[in-house]
Design a protein around this motif. Structure first.
Motif, PDB file in Angstrom:
ATOM      1  N   UNK A   5     -12.525   8.515   5.527  1.00 41.76           N
ATOM      2  CA  UNK A   5     -11.723   7.436   5.915  1.00 41.76           C
ATOM      3  C   UNK A   5     -11.884   5.950   5.395  1.00 41.76           C
ATOM      4  N   UNK A   6     -13.195   5.813   4.415  1.00 39.56           N
ATOM      5  CA  UNK A   6     -13.070   4.677   3.546  1.00 39.56           C
ATOM      6  C   UNK A   6     -11.941   4.885   2.401  1.00 39.56           C
ATOM      7  N   UNK A   7     -11.980   5.877   1.802  1.00 35.66           N
ATOM      8  CA  UNK A   7     -11.363   6.026   0.668  1.00 35.66           C
ATOM      9  C   UNK A   7      -9.771   6.114   1.027  1.00 35.66           C
ATOM     10  N   UNK A   8      -9.611   6.676   2.081  1.00 33.02           N
ATOM     11  CA  UNK A   8      -8.013   6.690   2.388  1.00 33.02           C
ATOM     12  C   UNK A   8      -7.761   5.062   2.883  1.00 33.02           C
ATOM     13  N   UNK A   9      -8.649   4.298   3.500  1.00 31.33           N
ATOM     14  CA  UNK A   9      -8.415   2.951   3.803  1.00 31.33           C
ATOM     15  C   UNK A   9      -8.180   2.246   2.535  1.00 31.33           C
ATOM     16  N   UNK A  10      -8.832   2.431   1.591  1.00 27.52           N
ATOM     17  CA  UNK A  10      -8.711   1.848   0.299  1.00 27.52           C
ATOM     18  C   UNK A  10      -7.279   2.229  -0.353  1.00 27.52           C
ATOM     19  N   UNK A  11      -6.931   3.282  -0.372  1.00 27.32           N
ATOM     20  CA  UNK A  11      -5.712   3.727  -0.766  1.00 27.32           C
ATOM     21  C   UNK A  11      -4.693   3.141  -0.198  1.00 27.32           C
ATOM     22  N   UNK A  12      -4.691   3.253   1.363  1.00 25.28           N
ATOM     23  CA  UNK A  12      -3.712   2.585   2.075  1.00 25.28           C
ATOM     24  C   UNK A  12      -3.527   1.123   1.774  1.00 25.28           C
ATOM     25  N   UNK A  13      -4.435   0.321   1.492  1.00 26.34           N
ATOM     26  CA  UNK A  13      -4.457  -0.865   1.447  1.00 26.34           C
ATOM     27  C   UNK A  13      -3.945  -1.338   0.143  1.00 26.34           C
ATOM     28  N   UNK A  14      -4.149  -0.431  -0.964  1.00 23.79           N
ATOM     29  CA  UNK A  14      -3.478  -0.543  -2.261  1.00 23.79           C
ATOM     30  C   UNK A  14      -2.184  -0.291  -2.253  1.00 23.79           C
ATOM     31  N   UNK A  15      -1.650   0.568  -1.576  1.00 22.53           N
ATOM     32  CA  UNK A  15      -0.233   0.987  -1.349  1.00 22.53           C
ATOM     33  C   UNK A  15       0.372  -0.391  -0.598  1.00 22.53           C
ATOM     34  N   UNK A  16      -0.223  -0.925   0.369  1.00 22.05           N
ATOM     35  CA  UNK A  16       0.178  -1.848   1.061  1.00 22.05           C
ATOM     36  C   UNK A  16       0.566  -3.053   0.225  1.00 22.05           C
ATOM     37  N   UNK A  17      -0.556  -3.487  -0.614  1.00 21.91           N
ATOM     38  CA  UNK A  17      -0.221  -4.662  -1.385  1.00 21.91           C
ATOM     39  C   UNK A  17       0.728  -4.568  -2.506  1.00 21.91           C
ATOM     40  N   UNK A  18       0.733  -3.372  -2.933  1.00 18.79           N
ATOM     41  CA  UNK A  18       2.091  -2.990  -3.870  1.00 18.79           C
ATOM     42  C   UNK A  18       3.495  -3.167  -3.246  1.00 18.79           C
ATOM     43  N   UNK A  19       3.544  -2.275  -2.241  1.00 21.64           N
ATOM     44  CA  UNK A  19       4.896  -2.346  -1.520  1.00 21.64           C
ATOM     45  C   UNK A  19       5.086  -3.712  -0.982  1.00 21.64           C
ATOM     46  N   UNK A  20       4.320  -4.438  -0.018  1.00 18.50           N
ATOM     47  CA  UNK A  20       4.467  -5.504   0.555  1.00 18.50           C
ATOM     48  C   UNK A  20       4.701  -6.644  -0.260  1.00 18.50           C
ATOM     49  N   UNK A  21       3.785  -6.682  -1.442  1.00 16.79           N
ATOM     50  CA  UNK A  21       3.764  -7.821  -2.334  1.00 16.79           C
ATOM     51  C   UNK A  21       5.175  -7.888  -3.245  1.00 16.79           C
ATOM     52  N   UNK A  22       5.461  -6.618  -3.482  1.00 13.89           N
ATOM     53  CA  UNK A  22       6.763  -6.623  -4.259  1.00 13.89           C
ATOM     54  C   UNK A  22       8.089  -6.719  -3.358  1.00 13.89           C
ATOM     55  N   UNK A  23       7.895  -6.422  -2.290  1.00  8.04           N
ATOM     56  CA  UNK A  23       9.104  -6.616  -1.549  1.00  8.04           C
ATOM     57  C   UNK A  23      10.348  -5.806  -1.777  1.00  8.04           C
TER      58      UNK A  23
END
Length: 268
Positions: A5-23
């Motif tokens: 759960x921790x690993x998948x959560x970290x990966x999800x946050x990284x993807x979130x930062x990349x996609x939402x941050x870039x827009x």
């Protein structure tokens, strides 16, 4: 399970930062894909994910995102009406293959997943969208984390015992207060380290209200699962279930944050 759960959560946050941050187109495409996957998870609950009703729902979602992308939202009402007519056509001409509940769920799933999630993209398009869009996740996931911590430490009174026995009133209040504090801190950080002119009071209010709504979204998803006796919507995200299991609160929070940001812009 915790490590997964921790690993998948970290990966999800990284993807979130990349996609939402870039827009832009990247965020738009990712939200479109997530919407289709989320709809398929909900449609699977009533067994229409690979049938006519499901395909009409996917087609409506793609049509909606096309209108959003090309800024043709004046055609949205026509799309909704056409969607309903097509669903009823499938129901009528394949009768008695489907029952009314499957038709209603197909119609509901389009709004519940595709339309609601699209407000993440629409929030990102606002004048201060690059900053405001993060309030969606602060108020949903932040509220969830704060509610869990406060509930474990101080929870005594059950919030919805028949729906979610582990959730407490104390935890719910703690989640709302925690989300508001996160919003205020985020505003202060944005002002100090960014080029923003964010209002701590405004962001606290937005995240606080978002925290209330996020808990309704979380409980609503739990209610649907209990009604159909399933634990998770899917197994796409290790340790987190499916898209709807991870984004159930975001789905409700996104439109609220969008409209609050528009209404409160420059007023606090």
């Amino acid at each position: 399970m915790f490590k997964e759960r921790l690993i998948s959560g970290i990966i999800l946050v990284i993807i979130l930062i990349a996609t939402v941050g870039y827009g832009g187109n990247i965020l738009f495409a990712v939200l479109g894909i997530i919407s289709l996957i989320g709809m398929s998870e909900l449609y699977k609950v009533v067994d229409v994910q690979k049938k006519g009703l499901g395909f009409v729902g996917y087609l409506a979602a793609m049509g909606y995102y096309a209108l959003l992308y090309f800024e043709k939202m004046e055609w949205m009402t026509m799309l909704f009406l056409a969607f309903l007519v097509l669903l009823m056509a499938v129901y009528v001409f394949s009768y008695p293959t489907f029952v009314a509940e499957q038709v209603v769920t197909s119609f509901f799933g389009f709004f519940y997943v595709a339309v609601m999630l699209s407000f993440v993209y629409q929030t990102r398009l606002l004048e201060d969208g690059g900053i405001v869009v993060w309030l969606i996740f602060l108020s949903s996931w932040g509220c969830d984390t704060c509610a869990y911590c406060v509930g474990v430490l101080f929870g005594k009174h059950k919030m919805a015992p028949k729906l979610s026995p582990k959730k407490s009133v104390e935890g719910g209040i703690g989640g709302i207060v925690g989300a508001a504090l996160l919003g205020a801190l985020f505003a202060l950080g944005a002002n100090k380290w960014g080029s923003a002119n964010a209002s701590a009071l405004q962001y606290a209010l937005i995240c606080g209200v978002g925290g209330v709504i996020s808990q309704i979204g979380d409980l609503a998803a739990s209610g649907i699962k209990r009604n159909h006796d399933i634990k998770d919507y899917g197994k796409l995200i290790p340790g987190h279930g499916g898209i709807l299991d991870r984004f159930d609160s975001v789905i409700f929070t996104a439109p609220v944050i969008y409209y609050l940001s528009v209404m409160l812009a420059g007023k606090l």
